[in-house]
Design an enzyme around this catalytic site. Structure first.
Site, mmCIF file in Angstrom:
data_model
loop_
_atom_site.group_PDB
_atom_site.id
_atom_site.type_symbol
_atom_site.label_atom_id
_atom_site.label_comp_id
_atom_site.label_asym_id
_atom_site.label_seq_id
_atom_site.Cartn_x
_atom_site.Cartn_y
_atom_site.Cartn_z
ATOM 1 N N GLN A 1 0.811 -1.217 0.000
ATOM 2 C CA GLN A 1 0.000 0.000 0.000
ATOM 3 C C GLN A 1 0.846 1.269 0.000
ATOM 4 O O GLN A 1 0.314 2.372 0.165
ATOM 5 C CB GLN A 1 -0.924 -0.018 1.231
ATOM 6 C CG GLN A 1 -1.906 -1.164 1.203
ATOM 7 C CD GLN A 1 -2.605 -1.393 2.535
ATOM 8 O OE1 GLN A 1 -2.392 -0.669 3.507
ATOM 9 N NE2 GLN A 1 -3.436 -2.423 2.596
ATOM 10 N N HIS B 1 -1.138 -0.285 5.797
ATOM 11 C CA HIS B 1 -1.735 0.654 6.755
ATOM 12 C C HIS B 1 -0.882 1.906 6.972
ATOM 13 O O HIS B 1 -0.579 2.279 8.096
ATOM 14 C CB HIS B 1 -2.001 -0.037 8.088
ATOM 15 C CG HIS B 1 -2.990 -1.152 8.010
ATOM 16 N ND1 HIS B 1 -3.478 -1.780 9.133
ATOM 17 C CD2 HIS B 1 -3.579 -1.767 6.951
ATOM 18 C CE1 HIS B 1 -4.325 -2.732 8.769
ATOM 19 N NE2 HIS B 1 -4.397 -2.741 7.433
ATOM 20 N N GLU C 1 -14.953 3.035 10.461
ATOM 21 C CA GLU C 1 -15.457 4.118 11.297
ATOM 22 C C GLU C 1 -15.376 5.480 10.614
ATOM 23 O O GLU C 1 -14.498 5.732 9.779
ATOM 24 C CB GLU C 1 -14.639 4.204 12.599
ATOM 25 C CG GLU C 1 -14.734 2.984 13.481
ATOM 26 C CD GLU C 1 -13.905 3.088 14.747
ATOM 27 O OE1 GLU C 1 -14.031 2.199 15.606
ATOM 28 O OE2 GLU C 1 -13.131 4.077 14.887
ATOM 29 N N TYR D 1 -9.030 6.918 20.330
ATOM 30 C CA TYR D 1 -10.088 6.297 19.540
ATOM 31 C C TYR D 1 -10.067 4.770 19.598
ATOM 32 O O TYR D 1 -10.795 4.112 18.866
ATOM 33 C CB TYR D 1 -10.059 6.862 18.117
ATOM 34 C CG TYR D 1 -10.496 8.300 18.151
ATOM 35 C CD1 TYR D 1 -11.825 8.654 17.971
ATOM 36 C CD2 TYR D 1 -9.594 9.312 18.491
ATOM 37 C CE1 TYR D 1 -12.238 9.964 18.093
ATOM 38 C CE2 TYR D 1 -10.006 10.628 18.627
ATOM 39 C CZ TYR D 1 -11.325 10.952 18.419
ATOM 40 O OH TYR D 1 -11.758 12.252 18.560
ATOM 41 N N TYR E 1 -9.490 -11.057 11.193
ATOM 42 C CA TYR E 1 -9.782 -11.783 9.967
ATOM 43 C C TYR E 1 -9.941 -13.288 10.197
ATOM 44 O O TYR E 1 -10.558 -13.981 9.398
ATOM 45 C CB TYR E 1 -8.695 -11.512 8.927
ATOM 46 C CG TYR E 1 -8.694 -10.068 8.475
ATOM 47 C CD1 TYR E 1 -9.735 -9.552 7.719
ATOM 48 C CD2 TYR E 1 -7.658 -9.209 8.834
ATOM 49 C CE1 TYR E 1 -9.753 -8.229 7.319
ATOM 50 C CE2 TYR E 1 -7.657 -7.880 8.440
ATOM 51 C CZ TYR E 1 -8.710 -7.404 7.686
ATOM 52 O OH TYR E 1 -8.729 -6.082 7.297
#
Length: 366
Positions: A84, A147, A237, A247, A258
């Site tokens: 990513q 991520h 979210e 959070y 998963y």
């Protein structure tokens, strides 16, 4: 080291539109293709009138769209490719007409893997490349290529708020809860990349903590920061960010791992924030915008997010209990980024179509 890319003009490929209109609560909306031929587009931003639009591709290209043509700009940083990572978000500050500064977020190689890095260069009028590009700040290094997060906004005070992911440390890791690490945080930096002390009780630079993978960030009309985040299996979210707030990831989550196992201690814990909205199952929310203009009847103040999983744009109305309206057409395949244009229309990047589109109310005959 900067990788200087040759300046080249790329003709925009003319293709028939996939859909001409899209029904919505604001009436029938027109969908216009602005440009296509993009490969893994990640972010875009509007230059002052007459100078066009900038677009990043995760593979490392920074493109300028002006007068109907795409051109690849030079002077962009070398990026860590794979997974990513790559060239990610961009920011054109409010004072660009004077400062000519462009900010980029990208994955940079490190001895331990890679790290999200903030850098800045100058773009002169009509120039073929960013000049004087330099890295200003880097997050903590991590192995792997997942991520990264990497969304940023310019606050009303002129500093940068940057949403970062947990770097794939998983439900068993504590990095997103560790205030000494940048993983899983919203960071507050000056325009020069200096960490700012804006959240009492947290180290300089840390604005909030406990995030899994921030994929969208936007300010509302009151200057408040909203973010969209990926959960694991469920638990995506939308969060309204308060300085110093926690959070919860990975202590609390509305999703599951998963492998089906529970994450943390459940969905709630004292001292940890509840999301404004969550999804289960996941939709993989991406870019986020809060509409401030009146271009769409009844939509002012609504949040709109793309979906990387279910190929749609979702409108979220905070004034109606965060009610959701799904907007779906062939053009909304894997929507990565959305922005409100100066004329009040909504522009969005489709990874699935490799294209940039404009969404606006359809003109009524007569």
């Amino acid at each position: 080291m900067l990788r200087l890319m040759a300046f080249a003009c790329l003709a925009v490929v003319a293709t028939a539109p996939l859909a001409r209109a899209l029904p919505s609560s604001a009436g029938e909306l027109s969908i216009e293709r602005i440009t296509d031929g993009l490969t893994e587009p990640w972010a875009f931003g509007f230059l002052p009138e007459g100078e066009g639009v900038l677009i990043t591709e995760r593979g490392g290209r920074l493109l300028r769209l002006a007068e109907g043509r795409l051109s690849a700009l030079g002077g962009v940083p070398e990026t860590a490719q794979g997974g990513q990572g790559g060239l990610l978000d961009l920011l054109i500050p409010k004072d660009f007409a004077r400062s000519r500064e462009i900010y980029l977020l990208y994955a940079a190689k490190t001895p331990g893997g890679s790290a999200i890095t903030l850098g800045r260069g100058r773009l002169e009028p009509g120039g073929p490349a960013l000049s004087g590009f330099k890295a200003l700040w880097s997050g903590d290094s991590a192995p792997g290529a997942r991520h990264f997060g990497a969304r940023m906004v310019e606050s009303p005070q002129g500093h940068l708020l940057i949403g970062l992911g947990d770097r794939g440390t998983g439900p068993g890791g504590t990095e997103a809860q560790d205030p000494e690490l940048s993983h899983g945080k919203v960071m507050a930096l000056s325009r020069e990349g200096q960490p700012l002390e804006l959240a009492p009780g947290l180290p300089a630079g840390v604005f909030s903590l406990g995030h899994r993978n921030i994929q969208g960030a936007a300010l509302d009309a009151q200057g408040r920061l909203w973010v969209s985040e990926h959960g694991a299996r469920g638990g995506d979210e939308i969060n309204l960010i308060r300085p110093g707030a926690n959070y919860g990831w990975p202590v609390i989550s509305y999703g599951r791992n998963y492998n089906g196992a529970a994450i943390g201690i459940g969905p709630r814990a004292e001292g940890m924030e509840q999301p404004a909205l969550y999804w289960d199952p996941s939709v993989a929310p991406s870019g986020l915008v809060v509409l401030k203009g009146e271009g769409f009847a009844g939509w002012t103040g609504s949040l709109l997010a793309g979906s990387l999983k279910d190929d749609h744009i979702v409108r979220i109305d905070p004034a109606a209990g965060f009610a959701r309206e799904v907007l779906r057409a062939p053009q909304t395949a894997r929507v990565r980024d959305l922005r409100e244009a100066p004329d009040g229309s909504l522009w969005f990047l489709s990874v699935g179509q490799g294209a940039l589109y404009r969404l606006s109310p359809k003109a009524k005959p007569g």
